[in-house]
Scaffold this motif. Structure first.
Motif: not given
Length: 428
Positions: A100-106, A236-241, A146-152, A125-130
């Motif tokens: 996740m990152a700010p603005g991303r959702n599950v 989508k997953f810069p923390s890992l890639s 699912i939209d462009d900001d969905t990460r899981a 939400r305090r992390f900017g996630w939703s």
């Protein structure tokens, strides 16, 4: 244990990850109650901190007792690795953290433990996630959410509190088509009843507090990595890639391949979030897992008997147990969890909210506690406790309506459990 033999579940739950202690020959896994570990020399220390060598640095990151537990849980789930942490809630944050990152959702199921719904709808939400909550019995609705900001995509294999069985194969298809990881909470089922990775899950999370430990003594959590997701297939997953600044630009997926997520969970997640499992908790959980298959078989056997009896009681309006032939999830359960659907379910009382409160105050053998997965049978009125913070609409969607009681059936004599419920229902 020989590496060239495929051992059965009952053998793995006793032996996986464990070896006689090299210093003493101790057969049971020792409790390594230590904060830090002596380095061989300066080069050894540097190699560990650079992730060039695997070993022990500091117990916030890794501990030998906890490492055995992580390997055992990963083995039982069919994953390549696991990260253990301080609680099931910690495991959920740990699971999302690299994604996740700010603005991303599950996109999450509506049928989740009440604390998870609160964590996802409020705290993250305090992390900017939703989070977007969807009925996972409708794969098209999941796909539409699912939209462009969905990460899981997140669900429970067998949902708490209602014991609903998720069609993991269908949800995997939706997640795969969107190029997203599917995270499955397998707390209620355990790997003895359901192996989500075999149904396509990317990650599996556990509250080890529950059935894995099985005795109500310690809290803990785990995140299991399937090792099968291509974290570099998109951006989508810069923390890992992408290059990690804290490790001189190293790319986790490029460097560690299938173990990228596991290494990130330790080297970044535990390092910075600090949600550490203590070694004594790991020891208790290891002892509990040694009897997991025996306990789960008895939980299922007892639950079928108790649920069958409740279904015919004149004061009971409905029983949700998927192990009953009358359940709408009965056929799905045969495919997803053929060994049984666990010991957790709910039943609705015709007398409504007040009758539920009266019931939980009238039982003798059942314990009125906010837990599940114990050898002891437990009971709670979710709407006034674990799901109290939700709206009534959310409670109904989660399977915790005001007229519903949740039970976690233990391993006692089933006739004694039925007798206790019978006397308590008679007083309503």
């Amino acid at each position: 244990m020989s590496d060239d033999r495929q051992y059965g579940f009952d053998t793995l739950q006793v032996h996986a990850g464990a070896r006689p202690d090299p210093a003493t020959g101790a057969r049971q896994v020792p409790i390594y109650q230590t904060t830090a570990y002596v380095f061989r020399d300066a080069d050894h220390a540097a190699a560990l901190f650079n992730l060039q060598e695997v070993g022990y640095i500091y117990s916030r990151l890794t501990n030998p007792t906890v490492a055995v537990l992580a390997e055992r849980i990963a083995t039982l789930e069919g994953g390549v690795g696991a990260v253990c942490c301080s609680s099931g809630h910690a495991a959920q944050i740990m699971a999302l953290f690299p994604l996740m990152a700010p603005g991303r959702n599950v996109v999450a199921s509506t049928r989740l433990y009440g604390g998870t719904i609160t964590q996802f709808s409020q705290t993250i939400r305090r992390f900017g996630w939703s989070a977007k909550f969807v009925d996972f019995d409708d794969p098209d609705a999941v796909r539409a959410a699912i939209d462009d900001d969905t990460r899981a995509v997140f669900c429970e294999a067998v949902a708490n509190p209602g014991g609903y069985v998720t069609d993991l194969d269908a949800i995997t298809g939706v997640a795969d088509a969107a190029g997203l990881p599917l995270i499955v909470d397998n707390t209620s089922a355990t790997p003895y009843l359901v192996r989500p990775i075999e149904h396509g899950a990317t990650l599996v999370v556990h509250s080890t507090t529950k059935y894995l430990t099985g005795n109500g003594t310690v809290t803990g959590g785990a995140v299991v990595d399937s090792g099968k997701f291509d974290w570099s297939a998109s951006d989508k997953f810069p923390s890992l890639s992408a290059p990690e600044p804290a490790y001189h630009g190293m790319k986790f997926h490029e460097t560690f391949g299938p173990l990228a997520y596991t290494f990130h969970g330790i080297a970044v997640g535990l390092r910075d979030l600090g949600m550490t499992m203590n070694p004594q908790a790991a020891h208790y959980t290891l002892m509990g897992i040694e009897t997991l298959s025996l306990r789960m078989a008895r939980h299922c056997e007892n639950a079928v008997k108790v649920a069958t009896w409740l279904e015919t009681h004149p004061k009971v309006a409905a029983v949700t147990y998927a192990g009953l032939p009358s359940s709408p999830y009965a056929e799905r359960a045969k495919r997803i969890c053929p060994r049984g659907t666990g010991g957790l379910f709910t039943f609705a009382l015709k007398g409504g909210y007040d009758a539920c409160v009266k019931l939980v105050d009238s039982v003798n053998l059942f314990s009125h506690v906010a837990n599940l997965g114990d050898t002891r049978s437990l009971i709670i009125h979710s709407a006034s406790t674990t799901h109290r913070q939700l709206t009534e609409e959310q409670q109904v969607a989660a399977g915790a309506a005001p007229n519903v009681v949740r039970v976690s059936i233990g391993i006692e004599d089933a006739d004694d459990l039925i007798a206790d419920l019978d006397q308590a229902l008679a007083g309503i």
